[in-house]
Design an enzyme around this catalytic site. Structure first.
Site, PDB file in Angstrom:
ATOM      1  N   ARG A 177      35.384 -12.929  24.664  1.00 26.27           N
ATOM      2  CA  ARG A 177      35.374 -11.861  23.651  1.00 26.27           C
ATOM      3  C   ARG A 177      35.504 -12.397  22.226  1.00 26.27           C
ATOM      4  O   ARG A 177      36.110 -11.762  21.358  1.00 26.27           O
ATOM      5  CB  ARG A 177      36.502 -10.841  23.892  1.00 26.27           C
ATOM      6  N   CYS A 226      37.961  -1.386  26.881  1.00 25.27           N
ATOM      7  CA  CYS A 226      39.322  -1.918  26.939  1.00 25.27           C
ATOM      8  C   CYS A 226      39.895  -2.064  25.529  1.00 25.27           C
ATOM      9  O   CYS A 226      39.222  -2.556  24.629  1.00 25.27           O
ATOM     10  CB  CYS A 226      39.333  -3.266  27.652  1.00 25.27           C
ATOM     11  N   GLU A 296      41.335  -5.844  21.608  1.00 21.59           N
ATOM     12  CA  GLU A 296      39.953  -6.129  21.932  1.00 21.59           C
ATOM     13  C   GLU A 296      39.092  -5.195  21.089  1.00 21.59           C
ATOM     14  O   GLU A 296      38.021  -5.558  20.618  1.00 21.59           O
ATOM     15  CB  GLU A 296      39.712  -5.905  23.432  1.00 21.59           C
TER      16      GLU A 296
HETATM   17  N1  EPU Z   1      44.356  -2.860  37.401  1.00 23.13           N
HETATM   18  C1  EPU Z   1      45.418  -2.074  37.710  1.00 23.13           C
HETATM   19  N2  EPU Z   1      45.564  -0.901  37.042  1.00 23.13           N
HETATM   20  C2  EPU Z   1      44.720  -0.487  36.067  1.00 23.13           C
HETATM   21  C3  EPU Z   1      43.624  -1.306  35.756  1.00 23.13           C
HETATM   22  C4  EPU Z   1      43.446  -2.495  36.445  1.00 23.13           C
HETATM   23  O1  EPU Z   1      46.233  -2.425  38.561  1.00 23.13           O
HETATM   24  O2  EPU Z   1      44.929   0.579  35.514  1.00 23.13           O
HETATM   25  C5  EPU Z   1      44.153  -4.100  38.169  1.00 23.13           C
HETATM   26  C6  EPU Z   1      42.905  -3.987  39.057  1.00 23.13           C
HETATM   27  O3  EPU Z   1      43.210  -3.410  40.287  1.00 23.13           O
HETATM   28  C7  EPU Z   1      42.470  -5.441  39.178  1.00 23.13           C
HETATM   29  C8  EPU Z   1      42.929  -6.058  37.853  1.00 23.13           C
HETATM   30  O4  EPU Z   1      43.891  -5.159  37.285  1.00 23.13           O
HETATM   31  O5  EPU Z   1      43.174  -6.060  40.218  1.00 23.13           O
HETATM   32  C9  EPU Z   1      41.756  -6.272  36.894  1.00 23.13           C
HETATM   33  O6  EPU Z   1      41.136  -4.996  36.655  1.00 23.13           O
HETATM   34  P1  EPU Z   1      39.564  -4.863  36.357  1.00 23.13           P
HETATM   35  O7  EPU Z   1      38.791  -5.479  37.463  1.00 23.13           O
HETATM   36  O8  EPU Z   1      39.294  -3.458  35.991  1.00 23.13           O
HETATM   37  O9  EPU Z   1      39.323  -5.810  35.152  1.00 23.13           O
HETATM   38  P2  EPU Z   1      40.002  -5.883  33.741  1.00 23.13           P
HETATM   39  O10 EPU Z   1      40.499  -7.276  33.584  1.00 23.13           O
HETATM   40  O11 EPU Z   1      40.977  -4.791  33.505  1.00 23.13           O
HETATM   41  C10 EPU Z   1      37.851  -6.721  32.552  1.00 23.13           C
HETATM   42  C11 EPU Z   1      37.234  -6.475  31.208  1.00 23.13           C
HETATM   43  C12 EPU Z   1      36.366  -5.244  31.264  1.00 23.13           C
HETATM   44  C13 EPU Z   1      35.282  -5.438  32.322  1.00 23.13           C
HETATM   45  C14 EPU Z   1      35.984  -5.665  33.659  1.00 23.13           C
HETATM   46  C15 EPU Z   1      34.998  -5.965  34.778  1.00 23.13           C
HETATM   47  C16 EPU Z   1      38.739  -7.202  29.442  1.00 23.13           C
HETATM   48  C17 EPU Z   1      39.794  -6.817  28.474  1.00 23.13           C
HETATM   49  N3  EPU Z   1      38.282  -6.238  30.237  1.00 23.13           N
HETATM   50  O12 EPU Z   1      38.744  -5.647  32.793  1.00 23.13           O
HETATM   51  O13 EPU Z   1      35.733  -5.143  30.002  1.00 23.13           O
HETATM   52  O14 EPU Z   1      34.462  -4.291  32.393  1.00 23.13           O
HETATM   53  O15 EPU Z   1      36.850  -6.821  33.553  1.00 23.13           O
HETATM   54  O16 EPU Z   1      34.517  -7.265  34.677  1.00 23.13           O
HETATM   55  O17 EPU Z   1      38.311  -8.361  29.477  1.00 23.13           O
HETATM   56  C18 EPU Z   1      35.774  -4.205  27.788  1.00 23.13           C
HETATM   57  O18 EPU Z   1      35.495  -5.329  27.372  1.00 23.13           O
HETATM   58  O19 EPU Z   1      35.938  -3.249  26.995  1.00 23.13           O
HETATM   59  C19 EPU Z   1      35.943  -4.002  29.211  1.00 23.13           C
HETATM   60  C20 EPU Z   1      36.244  -2.827  29.710  1.00 23.13           C
END
Ligand code: EPU
Length: 302
Positions: A177, A226, A296
């Site tokens: 990012r 995010c 972010e």
């Molecule tokens: N999780 C929770 N509770 C929540 C959200 C997530 O327990 O409310 C847990 C999920 O179960 C999972 C872990 O946290 O085990 C990671 O969650 P997720 O797969 O949704 O990925 P993330 O790290 O929260 C990132 C990116 C997203 C992207 C997704 C999919 C960042 C800040 N976010 O989210 O990007 O869509 O991976 O690859 O890097 C964005 O950039 O705006 C964005 C949404």
């Protein structure tokens, strides 16, 4: 900020810039939040140096808007004008495995267009709202891929030299990012080199990513994706969720029930509501985990 001087207004027209006075940025951001200012729509990249000279000479501050999907804009009358590129037609031109894409192109439509021409690689980004320029500047990524991996050349207006320049991919650093572009650099167009892949196979990848996104993110609601970057080795969403903060609200700004790192505008949230909510969540995470979450979302606050 309003441009009322007739000479400046006339010069803008000469520079192929369309002035939209008193535009509510709430209508141009996916959060549906943001005050009012003059919007300057740029029809010709080559006139950008002259446009910026005109604004500087008249002490008119400006900001550069992409698709408005990763942005929180302040309330009320804003102290700068906003520049935005007009999307040309066509906005994607293919040449073998290379896609030449205008920065104003819609990211999802570009991915679909390339897919229909058997060019893949970008499936993970399907469903990420915004322009190609915005995705490039932030090095948008999802499901293990990032746009930077495919960039071969970028045409941009560089703030440092005040010129339109072309950078080769290896001259740009793409991190999580984050990119080496300066904050005031304007993305104009990009050449991507995409792997050949059959449309049918790309479509399968697109369906899987769409399904994952639908099941874990609040897609139908007004958000900026995010809010915080993930700290190294951890997930901001999981931390906020573990603290039981889903549903936490300030006015109509609310931590999503579906994904705790998405903060939604559930009605008529103001930027102040959203900023207070962000500060509150950041403080609670800091207290419990000792981790300072970094935004972010890009914040344009007066
Ligand atoms: N999780 C929770 N509770 C929540 C959200 C997530 O327990 O409310 C847990 C999920 O179960 C999972 C872990 O946290 O085990 C990671 O969650 P997720 O797969 O949704 O990925 P993330 O790290 O929260 C990132 C990116 C997203 C992207 C997704 C999919 C960042 C800040 N976010 O989210 O990007 O869509 O991976 O690859 O890097 C964005 O950039 O705006 C964005 C949404």
């Amino acid at each position: 900020m309003r441009i009322s001087d007739c000479q400046i207004v006339a010069r803008l027209a000469e520079l192929d810039v369309e002035l939209q006075p008193g535009t509510a940025l709430a209508g141009l951001t996916s959060l549906g939040i943001g005050g009012t200012t003059d919007l300057l729509r740029i029809k010709n990249h080559e006139r950008i140096p002259d446009l910026l000279n005109l604004l500087d000479a008249n002490h008119i501050p400006h900001k550069f808007l992409g698709g408005g999907s990763n942005l929180l804009v302040g309330d009320g009358e804003l102290p700068w004008v906003v520049l935005q590129l007009v999307r040309p037609e066509p906005d994607v031109v293919l040449d073998g495995n290379f896609a030449h894409v205008d920065a104003a192109a819609d990211l999802g439509r570009m991915i679909t267009f390339c897919a229909k021409n058997d060019l893949g690689g970008m499936e993970g980004l399907i469903g990420v709202p915004g322009t190609v320029g915005g995705a490039l500047r932030m090095n948008a990524g999802a499901y293990g891929m990032q746009i930077g991996s495919y960039v071969r050349e970028v045409k941009l207006h560089r703030a440092a030299t005040r010129k339109i320049e072309t950078l080769r991919g290896h001259q740009i650093s793409f991190e999580y990012r984050h990119t080496s572009f300066a904050p005031d650099d304007m993305m104009l167009s990009v050449t991507l080199e995409l792997p050949s892949k059959l449309f049918k196979e790309i479509l399968q990848g697109i369906r899987i990513c769409n399904e994952k996104r639908r099941s874990s993110q609040p897609l139908g609601q007004k958000s900026a994706g995010c809010i915080f970057k993930n700290p190294p080795g951890a997930s901001a969403g999981r931390m906020i969720d573990e603290l039981g903060l889903k549903g936490l609200s300030v006015g109509d700004a609310r931590v999503s029930d579906r994904h705790a790192n998405f903060f939604v505008n559930a009605g008529r949230a103001s930027a102040t509501d959203m900023l207070v909510l962000i500060a509150d969540v950041r403080e609670r995470v800091q207290k419990t985990y000792g981790v300072e979450l970094e935004n972010e979302v890009v914040v344009w606050n007066a």
